[in-house]
Design an enzyme around this catalytic site. Structure first.
Site, PDB file in Angstrom:
ATOM      1  N   ARG A 105       7.114  -5.281   8.624  1.00 32.86           N
ATOM      2  CA  ARG A 105       8.070  -4.253   8.207  1.00 32.86           C
ATOM      3  C   ARG A 105       8.664  -3.482   9.397  1.00 32.86           C
ATOM      4  O   ARG A 105       9.436  -2.554   9.203  1.00 32.86           O
ATOM      5  CB  ARG A 105       7.370  -3.233   7.283  1.00 32.86           C
ATOM      6  N   LYS A 157      -3.078 -11.440  -5.004  1.00 28.84           N
ATOM      7  CA  LYS A 157      -3.000  -9.995  -4.831  1.00 28.84           C
ATOM      8  C   LYS A 157      -2.471  -9.414  -6.138  1.00 28.84           C
ATOM      9  O   LYS A 157      -1.631 -10.042  -6.808  1.00 28.84           O
ATOM     10  CB  LYS A 157      -2.055  -9.677  -3.668  1.00 28.84           C
ATOM     11  N   GLU A 167      -4.348  -6.845   7.677  1.00 19.50           N
ATOM     12  CA  GLU A 167      -3.023  -7.299   7.241  1.00 19.50           C
ATOM     13  C   GLU A 167      -1.965  -6.469   7.953  1.00 19.50           C
ATOM     14  O   GLU A 167      -1.828  -5.277   7.711  1.00 19.50           O
ATOM     15  CB  GLU A 167      -2.876  -7.160   5.725  1.00 19.50           C
TER      16      GLU A 167
HETATM   17  O1  LIG Z   1       3.161  -1.035   0.512  1.00 26.03           O
HETATM   18  C1  LIG Z   1       2.059  -0.479   0.417  1.00 26.03           C
HETATM   19  C2  LIG Z   1       0.922  -1.186   0.994  1.00 26.03           C
HETATM   20  O2  LIG Z   1       0.952  -2.507   0.571  1.00 26.03           O
HETATM   21  C3  LIG Z   1      -0.441  -0.638   0.671  1.00 26.03           C
HETATM   22  O3  LIG Z   1      -0.300   0.296  -0.324  1.00 26.03           O
HETATM   23  P1  LIG Z   1      -0.907   1.779  -0.113  1.00 26.03           P
HETATM   24  O4  LIG Z   1      -0.211   2.351   1.087  1.00 26.03           O
HETATM   25  O5  LIG Z   1      -0.586   2.478  -1.405  1.00 26.03           O
HETATM   26  O6  LIG Z   1      -2.389   1.611   0.138  1.00 26.03           O
HETATM   27  C1  LIG Z   2       2.091  -5.145  -0.532  1.00 29.18           C
HETATM   28  C2  LIG Z   2       1.668  -6.116   0.463  1.00 29.18           C
HETATM   29  O1  LIG Z   2       0.499  -6.341   0.693  1.00 29.18           O
HETATM   30  C3  LIG Z   2       2.718  -6.797   1.199  1.00 29.18           C
HETATM   31  O2  LIG Z   2       3.760  -6.160   1.467  1.00 29.18           O
HETATM   32  O3  LIG Z   2       2.509  -7.985   1.533  1.00 29.18           O
END
Ligand SMILES: O=C[C@H](O)COP(=O)(O)O
Ligand SMILES: CC(=O)C(=O)O
Length: 212
Positions: free
Chosen positions: A49, A133, A45
């Protein structure tokens, strides 16, 4: 029109962990993603960003055609279309909106929307969604929440993401309503910065082994 639920179940079945990745450049992305794939994690994924995220997705799709490179942090339908154009094979959103669900209903890519309350899950169920999710997982109560939901939201599978790491992942993966977990722990910032690809491959191998 694709079967979002079955295509997402198939996606989560590929590996117990979906790396959530944020890359600045295609070069960085190819190096790190190659290490993850070498470790057995081929569902990636890539979050929208960073300014070059779509370029990164296109580069990964070209470099690793057999991998499942998806776009994360999809907040608007325009981003979904742009990600598809770039070569994304699935989409992930950190929540859901009626607009995205309506406009995305017949979108030709598996789309994983997120929920963090039972009411949000119920609203997504009304849109036919059964694979979601759970974000932000740890911050919202962790595996205990999904354990409580299992008997009441019996037909919904989850991919918990947010605060999950190698130590916490087994408790989620042991639950009947969890298909896989997502996280960034497999790509620690210091290893990415140092291009310590061997360490990232080792972390990926350990993550892959979380589900025999
Ligand atoms: O925004 C965070 C991501 O979606 C994944 O979360 P993490 O960095 O806590 O594993
Ligand atoms: C949190 C996550 O997986 C997203 O930003 O799509």
């Amino acid at each position: 029109m694709i079967d979002h639920n079955q295509s997402l179940r198939d996606l989560l079945a590929r590996a117990p962990v979906i790396p959530v990745l944020t890359f600045e450049t295609p070069e960085e992305a190819i190096a790190i993603s190659g290490a993850l794939i070498d470790g057995g994690l081929d569902v990636l994924e890539v979050t929208l960003r960073t300014p070059r995220a779509l370029e990164v997705i296109a580069a990964l799709a070209s470099e690793f055609p057999d991998a499942w490179v998806g776009a994360g942090t999809v907040l608007a339908i325009e981003q979904a279309r742009a990600a598809q154009e770039a070569g994304a094979r699935f989409l992930v959103s950190p929540g859901s909106t009626e607009t995205l669900l309506r406009e995305g209903a017949d979108f030709p890519l598996p789309w994983l929307h997120a929920a963090v309350t039972a009411s949000e899950v119920m609203r997504l169920r009304e849109h036919g969604r059964r694979v979601l999710k759970f974000f932000p997982a740890e911050q919202a109560g962790g595996a205990a929440v999904l354990k409580a939901w299992a008997p009441v939201l019996q037909d919904v599978m989850f991919c918990p993401t947010g605060g999950v790491d190698a130590a916490k992942a087994p408790a989620y993966l042991a639950l009947p309503n969890v298909g896989a977990v997502g996280g960034s722990w497999i790509v620690p910032a210091d290893a990415v910065k140092a291009r310590d690809l061997a360490r990232i491959t080792d972390l990926a191998r350990a993550a892959k082994a979380l589900r025999p």
